[in-house]
Design a protein around this motif. Structure first.
Motif, PDB file in Angstrom:
ATOM      1  N   ILE A  56      38.658  57.989  78.299  1.00 20.97           N
ATOM      2  CA  ILE A  56      39.353  58.917  77.404  1.00 20.97           C
ATOM      3  C   ILE A  56      39.890  58.244  76.145  1.00 20.97           C
ATOM      4  CG2 ILE A  56      39.959  60.554  79.212  1.00 20.97           C
ATOM      5  CD1 ILE A  56      42.676  59.282  79.428  1.00 20.97           C
ATOM      6  N   GLY A  57      39.776  56.930  76.068  1.00 24.37           N
ATOM      7  CA  GLY A  57      40.230  56.249  74.856  1.00 24.37           C
ATOM      8  C   GLY A  57      40.389  54.761  75.063  1.00 24.37           C
ATOM      9  N   SER A  58      40.676  54.055  73.980  1.00 25.32           N
ATOM     10  CA  SER A  58      40.868  52.606  74.042  1.00 25.32           C
ATOM     11  C   SER A  58      41.838  52.182  72.947  1.00 25.32           C
ATOM     12  CB  SER A  58      39.535  51.873  73.874  1.00 25.32           C
ATOM     13  OG  SER A  58      39.005  52.108  72.575  1.00 25.32           O
ATOM     14  N   ARG A  59      42.346  50.966  73.058  1.00 25.24           N
ATOM     15  CA  ARG A  59      43.225  50.422  72.029  1.00 25.24           C
ATOM     16  C   ARG A  59      43.248  48.900  72.101  1.00 25.24           C
ATOM     17  NH1 ARG A  59      49.452  51.679  74.151  1.00 25.24           N
ATOM     18  NH2 ARG A  59      49.393  50.318  75.985  1.00 25.24           N
ATOM     19  N   LEU A  60      43.568  48.288  70.975  1.00 25.73           N
ATOM     20  CA  LEU A  60      43.839  46.854  70.938  1.00 25.73           C
ATOM     21  C   LEU A  60      45.233  46.639  71.489  1.00 25.73           C
ATOM     22  CD1 LEU A  60      43.118  43.950  70.006  1.00 25.73           C
ATOM     23  CD2 LEU A  60      44.169  44.518  67.808  1.00 25.73           C
ATOM     24  N   TYR A  61      45.338  45.804  72.511  1.00 22.53           N
ATOM     25  CA  TYR A  61      46.624  45.620  73.191  1.00 22.53           C
ATOM     26  C   TYR A  61      47.364  44.372  72.720  1.00 22.53           C
ATOM     27  CZ  TYR A  61      49.983  45.294  77.032  1.00 22.53           C
ATOM     28  OH  TYR A  61      51.147  45.211  77.773  1.00 22.53           O
ATOM     29  N   SER A  62      46.621  43.306  72.478  1.00 24.79           N
ATOM     30  CA  SER A  62      47.274  42.058  72.098  1.00 24.79           C
ATOM     31  C   SER A  62      46.311  41.200  71.289  1.00 24.79           C
ATOM     32  CB  SER A  62      47.727  41.299  73.350  1.00 24.79           C
ATOM     33  OG  SER A  62      48.290  40.048  73.011  1.00 24.79           O
TER      34      SER A  62
ATOM     35  N   LEU B 102      45.904  59.079  75.228  1.00 27.03           N
ATOM     36  CA  LEU B 102      45.174  57.951  75.812  1.00 27.03           C
ATOM     37  C   LEU B 102      45.525  57.724  77.273  1.00 27.03           C
ATOM     38  CD1 LEU B 102      45.414  55.142  73.091  1.00 27.03           C
ATOM     39  CD2 LEU B 102      43.396  56.460  73.698  1.00 27.03           C
ATOM     40  N   MET B 103      46.807  57.855  77.604  1.00 22.86           N
ATOM     41  CA  MET B 103      47.314  57.325  78.861  1.00 22.86           C
ATOM     42  C   MET B 103      47.604  58.371  79.918  1.00 22.86           C
ATOM     43  SD  MET B 103      49.828  54.376  77.286  1.00 22.86           S
ATOM     44  CE  MET B 103      49.925  53.480  78.833  1.00 22.86           C
TER      45      MET B 103
END
Length: 383
Positions: free
Chosen positions: A122-128, A50-51
């Motif tokens: 390139i991607g994603s995520r739930l952070y908080s 992702l990063m």
């Protein structure tokens, strides 16, 4: 009180009681703090797909407007973009953060990762997600544990209270460590050929002596951040401390579309022509403003910046600035709390020292408990 007699016994008993009961919490907070000293690197290592991106031979970032347009296409209709954070290094992705608010006003904060050289998501995520800690990335969970013990942000003061007790325990330990016969070297070395009991005792004293200043600094800064209103009040005794800056409101211009992100950055760079572009806080609502953060080379805080420029989203006019170069002594004190606590103020060396300091409570607790058990057994034999 003299070093002999009741004075020393009081300090010893207090140091022992705090160590035995609060020491275990200190170990957990210390170990989590050791991890967080390199939190960005750990986060990237755990989430490399992702990063991290491939850095071309001649790195050249795409325009920010293009990067943001790619992210906007991937943000759901009910998502509200909040900020763009520029890559930390040549192999890091740009991050576009956005918020989704549910029907019950519960907020979900997400991150989109964009390759800065191709402007492709390139991607994603739930952070908080509020107090739902375990829905967050590993580093966020560790951070929540570090300052709340997963008891919720409203109970962080409990960790702060433990920190105050431990601060005084370290001070008492320093008092008890000072050699009574003036043989300082004896208090700074371990007799490895001696009995196991003596090695444990020497190790406890040495670790405490060598790490005392760092432990006191991390405890003091941690407590100061948890009890922020009280710290703010104390800072005002040093010099005036201004409230958080209000970057103003944008004024819509009939017939003119809002300016882009690159244009807002160009306006901000007229105020701060040097430094590293760290982030752009995006306008919220029709009268929202761009807040452009330019990080200076000598800025202690690498997580955020205190050189910010508010830019009108329609005219590109600079509305307000925040310049750490104009901070009062009290404001500088508040600025340094976090970078001192995590070590980032002094780069890799500072982070390494914080990592080692985070391991020290474990050594102190183990050797302290061993010393306590040895003394208990010795007392029983004399009865």
């Amino acid at each position: 009180m003299s070093r002999t007699g009741s004075g020393r016994e009081i300090f010893l008993a207090t140091h022992r009681i705090i160590g035995l009961f609060a020491g275990a919490i200190f170990v957990l907070i210390g170990l989590s703090g050791a991890l967080l000293a390199f939190r960005e690197d750990i986060d990237e290592w755990l989430n490399a797909p992702l990063m991290r991106v491939e850095s071309p031979t001649r790195p050249a970032m795409r325009p920010l407007d293009e990067i943001f347009a790619a992210a906007t296409a991937a943000i759901p209709a009910d998502g509200r973009p909040e900020r763009i954070t520029l890559p930390r290094h040549s192999r890091a992705a740009a991050i576009v953060s956005y918020m989704v608010e549910s029907d019950d006003l519960d907020s979900y904060f997400h991150q989109l990762f964009v390759d800065p050289y191709t402007a492709k998501v390139i991607g994603s995520r739930l952070y908080s997600h509020g107090d739902d800690v375990f829905s967050q990335p590993f580093v966020q969970i560790v951070m929540a544990f570090h300052w709340t013990l997963l008891l919720g942000a409203n109970n962080a003061y409990l960790v702060g209270a433990v920190g105050i007790l431990l601060f005084f325990s370290v001070l008492f330990g320093l008092y008890l460590w000072r050699p009574r016969n003036g043989r300082w070297r004896q208090g700074l070395t371990i007799k490895w050929g001696a009995s196991f009991e003596r090695v444990a005792y020497d190790a406890h004293r040495c670790v405490g002596a060598y790490f005392a200043i760092l432990l006191l600094a991390t405890l003091a800064t941690g407590v100061a951040m948890i009890f922020k209103p009280a710290t703010h009040s104390l800072a005002t005794l040093i010099s005036p401390v201004r409230p958080e800056p209000d970057f103003g409101k944008s004024t819509p211009i009939p017939g003119r579309a809002p300016i882009g992100i690159d244009a807002a950055v160009a306006s901000a760079e007229q105020i701060f022509p040097t430094g590293r572009l760290h982030w752009i806080l995006l306008p919220s609502g029709e009268d929202g403003v761009y807040v452009v953060g330019e990080q200076s080379a000598d800025e202690p805080n690498r997580t955020k910046t205190f050189r910010n420029v508010g830019v009108d989203r329609y005219s590109g006019r600079v509305l307000q600035t925040q310049d750490r170069g104009e901070f009062t002594a009290g404001e500088t004190l508040l600025e340094w709390l976090f970078p001192l606590h995590c070590g980032e103020a002094f780069g890799a060396l500072g982070r390494t020292m914080v990592l080692l300091t985070g391991l020290a409570p474990l050594l102190l607790y183990v050797t302290g408990v061993l010393r306590w058990r040895h003394k208990r057994r010795a007392r029983r034999r004399t009865i």
